[in-house]
Scaffold this active site. Structure first.
Site, PDB file in Angstrom:
ATOM      1  N   GLY A 126       4.665 -70.143 -36.420  1.00  0.00           N
ATOM      2  CA  GLY A 126       3.298 -69.724 -36.108  1.00  0.00           C
ATOM      3  C   GLY A 126       3.160 -68.221 -36.097  1.00  0.00           C
ATOM      4  O   GLY A 126       2.269 -67.651 -36.739  1.00  0.00           O
ATOM      5  N   GLY A 127       4.040 -67.544 -35.376  1.00  0.00           N
ATOM      6  CA  GLY A 127       3.969 -66.094 -35.274  1.00  0.00           C
ATOM      7  C   GLY A 127       4.469 -65.384 -36.500  1.00  0.00           C
ATOM      8  O   GLY A 127       3.883 -64.395 -36.940  1.00  0.00           O
ATOM      9  N   CYS A 132      15.721 -64.416 -39.640  1.00  0.00           N
ATOM     10  CA  CYS A 132      16.028 -64.902 -38.283  1.00  0.00           C
ATOM     11  C   CYS A 132      15.391 -66.272 -38.088  1.00  0.00           C
ATOM     12  O   CYS A 132      14.191 -66.374 -37.810  1.00  0.00           O
ATOM     13  CB  CYS A 132      15.513 -63.922 -37.241  1.00  0.00           C
ATOM     14  N   GLY A 136       9.545 -68.584 -34.370  1.00  0.00           N
ATOM     15  CA  GLY A 136       8.570 -69.626 -34.640  1.00  0.00           C
ATOM     16  C   GLY A 136       7.781 -69.358 -35.908  1.00  0.00           C
ATOM     17  O   GLY A 136       7.500 -68.208 -36.260  1.00  0.00           O
ATOM     18  N   TYR A 175       5.274 -52.362 -40.110  1.00  0.00           N
ATOM     19  CA  TYR A 175       5.151 -53.807 -40.343  1.00  0.00           C
ATOM     20  C   TYR A 175       4.769 -54.496 -39.038  1.00  0.00           C
ATOM     21  O   TYR A 175       5.414 -54.295 -38.000  1.00  0.00           O
ATOM     22  CB  TYR A 175       6.470 -54.348 -40.882  1.00  0.00           C
ATOM     23  N   LEU A 176       3.724 -55.313 -39.083  1.00  0.00           N
ATOM     24  CA  LEU A 176       3.168 -55.936 -37.882  1.00  0.00           C
ATOM     25  C   LEU A 176       4.197 -56.726 -37.081  1.00  0.00           C
ATOM     26  O   LEU A 176       4.208 -56.667 -35.850  1.00  0.00           O
ATOM     27  CB  LEU A 176       1.995 -56.849 -38.262  1.00  0.00           C
ATOM     28  N   ASN A 177       5.063 -57.482 -37.752  1.00  0.00           N
ATOM     29  CA  ASN A 177       6.023 -58.309 -37.014  1.00  0.00           C
ATOM     30  C   ASN A 177       7.145 -57.490 -36.369  1.00  0.00           C
ATOM     31  O   ASN A 177       7.950 -58.048 -35.623  1.00  0.00           O
ATOM     32  CB  ASN A 177       6.619 -59.384 -37.931  1.00  0.00           C
ATOM     33  N   TYR A 178       7.204 -56.187 -36.666  1.00  0.00           N
ATOM     34  CA  TYR A 178       8.132 -55.295 -35.966  1.00  0.00           C
ATOM     35  C   TYR A 178       7.320 -54.392 -35.036  1.00  0.00           C
ATOM     36  O   TYR A 178       7.458 -53.180 -35.035  1.00  0.00           O
ATOM     37  CB  TYR A 178       8.933 -54.435 -36.954  1.00  0.00           C
TER      38      TYR A 178
END
Length: 362
Positions: free
Chosen positions: A54-55, A48, A52, A305-308
């Protein structure tokens, strides 16, 4: 909340094959800056490209090239971070354990990520992308067959379960494959990577994730089939692990889901009508799917998973208790959660940088 969207400068050193990218730049802007000057360089970030940098990188950075090159966070060379007292640090001046934490440990818990220095990777001038669709009816074991053929190598593979039948094979450049996996036409102008327009149509969604260590049996896929037929737009994305990921220790950075993990699953459902009746139904469906997948997911603990991020796992109370946060924190980080909390106690003991699922002091 800080708006970093205008902090988007990108500087590429082609001789060193590295790039400094400020945290407000999107993945699309980063990909554009690389591809606009080179057809043999890339970066193993996410699919995607509107998110950003950064994140994404401070949360890991799964992507289509991770089996070959690792996570986005595995390719961080340096960083600039503003700590709680306003001092800007880089790798040379920050604590060694702080540099460890910000690469997938959720950088926003420890300071403000201002910029990353990333290692560029060499990509072929041409790659092949394809979609092989299988309808759920009559094809309950097809995903296992595909998986067993591919898991042993560093081949790049992404499996999406939607119940739709598609078949497309094409040769593209790396940057065209970025467009392909985001659902764009491969012949679109690269300017689409720079698009920051906000969609006018509101889409509501719920997502969560799992890591899987053993092949899912036919009974598991029968269950998925049954539940998928109850909904209009369900989706499971299987993101293959292994390869380069397994070559690094689970303690190299906070991301522990390496050797022994076959793939990650991202569960998604979206809907347009956000009335209480409809949204409650969609949320209940997702929670049932997640519950019914428990026998097939990694366990002790069940991991994610942290980003989810999923607040269903739990969230910080007003006292930001480490012992309470450990319940959901170890789902993201396993044994690395304790180390993250100890670093938090050193660099932000008063817990200035905090959210619902930020790392609390130890």
């Amino acid at each position: 909340m800080l708006d970093l969207s205008n902090l988007n400068k990108i500087e590429i050193d082609w001789k060193e094959e590295t790039v400094w990218v400020q945290a407000g730049a999107t993945l699309g802007q980063l990909y554009y800056a690389i591809a606009n000057k080179s057809n043999v360089h890339g970066f193993p970030g996410g699919i995607c490209f509107s998110v950003g940098t950064g994140g994404l990188i401070s949360g890991g950075g799964l992507g289509t090239m991770m089996r070959k090159f690792g996570l986005g966070a595995d390719n961080v060379v340096d960083a600039r971070v503003m700590e709680v007292n306003g001092i800007i640090l880089d790798k040379k001046t920050m604590r060694k354990d702080l540099f460890w934490t910000i690469r997938e440990g959720g950088g926003a818990s420890f300071g403000v990520i201002l910029a990353w220095k990333l290692k560029l990777v060499r990509v072929p001038e041409k790659v092949t992308v394809f979609s092989v669709g299988k309808k759920l009816e009559g094809q309950k074991n097809s995903l296992n067959l595909i998986w067993r053929k591919k898991i042993a190598s560093k081949s790049l593979l992404l499996i999406v379960v939607t119940g739709l039948a598609l078949k497309k094979y094409r040769e593209t450049t790396w940057i065209e494959s970025v467009l392909y996996f985001y659902g764009k036409r491969t012949n679109e102008s690269l300017e689409v990577l720079l698009d920051k327009s906000i969609p006018t149509q509101k889409i509501h969604n719920k997502g969560t994730s799992d890591f899987v260590k053993t092949p899912t049996p036919k009974s598991g896929w029968k269950m998925v089939q049954r539940l998928f037929l109850e909904e209009e737009r369900p989706q499971m994305i299987l993101e293959p692990l292994g390869g380069k990921l397994d070559e690094l220790s689970e303690f190299e950075i906070p991301f522990p889901h390496r050797t022994g993990n076959l793939y990650n699953i991202q569960y998604l459902i979206n809907w347009g009508d956000n009335s209480e009746n409809v949204s409650s139904q969609k949320l209940a469906w997702m929670r049932k799917l997640y519950k019914d997948m428990e026998p097939y997911a990694a366990n002790s603990p069940r991991t994610a998973y942290l980003n989810y991020r999923d607040l269903d796992f739990g969230s910080n109370d007003e006292d930001y208790s480490y012992s309470k946060a450990k319940i959901w924190g170890e789902m993201y980080f396993n044994g690395n959660f304790e180390r993250l909390a100890k670093v938090k106690s050193k660099v932000d003991p008063n817990n200035i940088f905090r959210t619902e699922q930020s790392i609390p002091p130890y």
